[in-house]
Design a protein around this motif. Structure first.
Motif, PDB file in Angstrom:
ATOM      1  N   LEU A 162       0.895  -1.210   0.162  1.00 10.52           N
ATOM      2  CA  LEU A 162      -0.005  -0.167  -0.013  1.00 10.52           C
ATOM      3  C   LEU A 162       0.958   1.340   0.048  1.00 10.52           C
ATOM      4  O   LEU A 162       2.045   1.184   0.442  1.00 10.52           O
ATOM      5  N   VAL A 163       0.422   2.604  -0.683  1.00  5.89           N
ATOM      6  CA  VAL A 163       1.289   3.488  -0.423  1.00  5.89           C
ATOM      7  C   VAL A 163       1.520   3.976   0.912  1.00  5.89           C
ATOM      8  O   VAL A 163       0.671   3.570   1.691  1.00  5.89           O
ATOM      9  N   PRO A 164       2.681   4.708   0.826  1.00  7.00           N
ATOM     10  CA  PRO A 164       3.104   4.901   2.214  1.00  7.00           C
ATOM     11  C   PRO A 164       2.141   5.693   2.943  1.00  7.00           C
ATOM     12  O   PRO A 164       2.011   5.659   4.153  1.00  7.00           O
ATOM     13  N   GLU A 165       1.556   6.604   2.370  1.00  7.67           N
ATOM     14  CA  GLU A 165       0.600   7.438   3.079  1.00  7.67           C
ATOM     15  C   GLU A 165      -0.866   6.900   3.622  1.00  7.67           C
ATOM     16  O   GLU A 165      -1.334   7.272   4.792  1.00  7.67           O
ATOM     17  N   LEU A 166      -1.085   5.601   3.206  1.00  6.10           N
ATOM     18  CA  LEU A 166      -2.030   4.716   3.786  1.00  6.10           C
ATOM     19  C   LEU A 166      -1.494   3.507   4.644  1.00  6.10           C
ATOM     20  O   LEU A 166      -2.424   2.641   5.117  1.00  6.10           O
ATOM     21  N   ALA A 167      -0.223   3.441   4.732  1.00  5.13           N
ATOM     22  CA  ALA A 167       0.112   2.206   5.561  1.00  5.13           C
ATOM     23  C   ALA A 167      -0.415   2.264   6.959  1.00  5.13           C
ATOM     24  O   ALA A 167      -0.754   1.192   7.595  1.00  5.13           O
ATOM     25  N   GLU A 168      -0.143   3.158   7.520  1.00  3.96           N
ATOM     26  CA  GLU A 168      -0.526   3.181   9.125  1.00  3.96           C
ATOM     27  C   GLU A 168      -2.091   3.439   9.110  1.00  3.96           C
ATOM     28  O   GLU A 168      -2.487   2.411  10.074  1.00  3.96           O
TER      29      GLU A 168
ATOM     30  N   ALA B 239      -4.133   1.742   7.255  1.00  4.93           N
ATOM     31  CA  ALA B 239      -4.598   0.185   7.020  1.00  4.93           C
ATOM     32  C   ALA B 239      -4.070  -0.648   8.085  1.00  4.93           C
ATOM     33  O   ALA B 239      -4.902  -1.959   8.337  1.00  4.93           O
ATOM     34  N   ALA B 240      -2.872  -0.323   8.805  1.00  2.58           N
ATOM     35  CA  ALA B 240      -2.875  -1.087   9.933  1.00  2.58           C
ATOM     36  C   ALA B 240      -3.849  -1.204  11.129  1.00  2.58           C
ATOM     37  O   ALA B 240      -3.868  -1.992  11.937  1.00  2.58           O
ATOM     38  N   ARG B 241      -4.554  -0.037  10.889  1.00  2.00           N
ATOM     39  CA  ARG B 241      -5.553   0.103  12.013  1.00  2.00           C
ATOM     40  C   ARG B 241      -6.945  -0.333  11.572  1.00  2.00           C
ATOM     41  O   ARG B 241      -7.948   0.055  11.983  1.00  2.00           O
ATOM     42  N   ALA B 242      -7.077  -0.450  10.409  1.00  2.95           N
ATOM     43  CA  ALA B 242      -8.386  -0.795   9.364  1.00  2.95           C
ATOM     44  C   ALA B 242      -9.113  -1.969  10.253  1.00  2.95           C
ATOM     45  O   ALA B 242      -8.495  -2.771  10.833  1.00  2.95           O
ATOM     46  N   HIS B 243     -10.461  -1.828   9.736  1.00  2.34           N
ATOM     47  CA  HIS B 243     -11.273  -3.219  10.275  1.00  2.34           C
ATOM     48  C   HIS B 243     -10.667  -4.544   9.654  1.00  2.34           C
ATOM     49  O   HIS B 243     -10.711  -5.640  10.333  1.00  2.34           O
ATOM     50  N   ALA B 244     -10.347  -4.244   8.400  1.00  2.00           N
ATOM     51  CA  ALA B 244      -9.546  -5.491   7.515  1.00  2.00           C
ATOM     52  C   ALA B 244      -8.782  -5.050   6.254  1.00  2.00           C
ATOM     53  O   ALA B 244      -8.950  -3.959   6.036  1.00  2.00           O
ATOM     54  N   VAL B 245      -7.900  -5.789   6.091  1.00  2.00           N
ATOM     55  CA  VAL B 245      -7.152  -5.591   4.867  1.00  2.00           C
ATOM     56  C   VAL B 245      -7.368  -7.115   4.023  1.00  2.00           C
ATOM     57  O   VAL B 245      -6.936  -8.075   4.428  1.00  2.00           O
ATOM     58  N   VAL B 246      -8.230  -6.869   3.021  1.00  2.53           N
ATOM     59  CA  VAL B 246      -8.377  -8.260   2.339  1.00  2.53           C
ATOM     60  C   VAL B 246      -7.364  -8.182   0.823  1.00  2.53           C
ATOM     61  O   VAL B 246      -7.235  -7.501   0.022  1.00  2.53           O
ATOM     62  N   ASP B 247      -6.803  -9.445   0.985  1.00  2.00           N
ATOM     63  CA  ASP B 247      -5.921  -9.860  -0.117  1.00  2.00           C
ATOM     64  C   ASP B 247      -6.706 -10.451  -1.287  1.00  2.00           C
ATOM     65  O   ASP B 247      -7.527 -11.418  -1.079  1.00  2.00           O
ATOM     66  N   LYS B 248      -6.538 -10.069  -2.511  1.00  2.00           N
ATOM     67  CA  LYS B 248      -7.224 -10.798  -3.659  1.00  2.00           C
ATOM     68  C   LYS B 248      -6.421 -11.146  -4.846  1.00  2.00           C
ATOM     69  O   LYS B 248      -5.239 -10.217  -4.913  1.00  2.00           O
ATOM     70  N   THR B 249      -6.852 -12.012  -6.072  1.00  2.00           N
ATOM     71  CA  THR B 249      -6.086 -12.211  -6.979  1.00  2.00           C
ATOM     72  C   THR B 249      -6.970 -11.787  -8.270  1.00  2.00           C
ATOM     73  O   THR B 249      -6.374 -12.154  -9.229  1.00  2.00           O
ATOM     74  N   GLY B 250      -8.143 -11.131  -7.892  1.00  2.00           N
ATOM     75  CA  GLY B 250      -8.855 -10.711  -9.002  1.00  2.00           C
ATOM     76  C   GLY B 250      -9.317  -9.207  -8.929  1.00  2.00           C
ATOM     77  O   GLY B 250      -8.946  -8.517  -8.153  1.00  2.00           O
ATOM     78  N   TYR B 251     -10.315  -8.858  -9.841  1.00  2.00           N
ATOM     79  CA  TYR B 251     -10.707  -7.441  -9.679  1.00  2.00           C
ATOM     80  C   TYR B 251     -11.615  -7.100  -8.503  1.00  2.00           C
ATOM     81  O   TYR B 251     -11.572  -6.088  -7.758  1.00  2.00           O
ATOM     82  N   THR B 252     -12.312  -7.990  -8.031  1.00  2.00           N
ATOM     83  CA  THR B 252     -13.574  -7.734  -6.920  1.00  2.00           C
ATOM     84  C   THR B 252     -12.961  -7.902  -5.563  1.00  2.00           C
ATOM     85  O   THR B 252     -11.976  -8.569  -5.201  1.00  2.00           O
ATOM     86  N   LEU B 253     -13.788  -7.154  -4.706  1.00  2.00           N
ATOM     87  CA  LEU B 253     -13.509  -6.985  -3.203  1.00  2.00           C
ATOM     88  C   LEU B 253     -14.073  -8.429  -2.752  1.00  2.00           C
ATOM     89  O   LEU B 253     -13.669  -9.108  -1.883  1.00  2.00           O
TER      90      LEU B 253
END
Length: 189
Positions: free
Chosen positions: A73-79, A81-95
């Motif tokens: 993730l871009v550095p401006e959003l790293a922190e 994202a660390a506090r986010a409800h979730a970080v979802v990893d994906k291998t396609g277009y959709t959430l």
């Protein structure tokens, strides 16, 4: 938009998707994430990962976003994202991976507010899938960008209006006003 039952979904704000066409989305998304979080509402981030012999490699000969630093993730959003409800990893277009689908169902969110990169692909596909899953999808038009340029971003918004309804495309100002009203703070203009 029902802010009390909504989650902000930040799509693929990764180094590998940020270029001269999409860079302006970084401060816009950072600001939206900060305001959304300050109102106590949940934020989800997605990260796209390519893999050997993926459809992207086979059909587009596109071999990027396999490893760090492109996948970060871009550095401006790293922190945030660390506090986010979730970080979802994906291998396609959709959430809507199985993990994310279950997460959204269990959380009981009715509205999903999308921002990020790229408007015409991952943002649009996620919003259309949200629509088909019965959620109210919202695309923050000035909180998205395309790494392929402004014409492709605009094309994604045209298709978005056709797929999810023109009323579901909203401006950052509109979302900020709704967040502010939800949080009960005074808006100074």
């Amino acid at each position: 938009m029902d802010i009390g039952n909504a989650a902000l979904v930040v799509i693929d704000m990764q180094n590998g998707f940020v270029n001269h066409h999409s860079r302006q989305a970084v401060p816009a998304v950072s600001d939206l994430v900060a305001r959304w979080s300050a109102a106590g509402r949940p934020v989800l981030f997605t990260r796209y990962f390519n893999y050997p012999d993926s459809p992207y490699e086979r059909f587009f000969q596109w071999r990027r976003l396999r490893d760090s630093p492109e996948t970060d993730l871009v550095p401006e959003l790293a922190e945030p994202a660390a506090r986010a409800h979730a970080v979802v990893d994906k291998t396609g277009y959709t959430l809507f991976t199985p993990e994310a689908t279950e997460l959204i169902r269990r959380a009981g969110w009715t509205d999903l507010v999308f921002c990020g990169i790229a408007t015409e692909s991952c943002v649009l596909k996620s919003a259309a899938d949200a629509f088909e899953h019965g959620y109210a999808p919202w695309i923050v038009t000035d909180g998205c960008a395309s790494d392929a340029g402004p014409d492709v971003h605009d094309a994604g918004l045209v298709v978005g209006r056709r797929l999810i309804g023109s009323g579901q495309l909203v401006s950052m100002d509109s979302v900020v006003r709704q967040i502010t009203a939800y949080a009960g703070t005074v808006v100074l203009e």
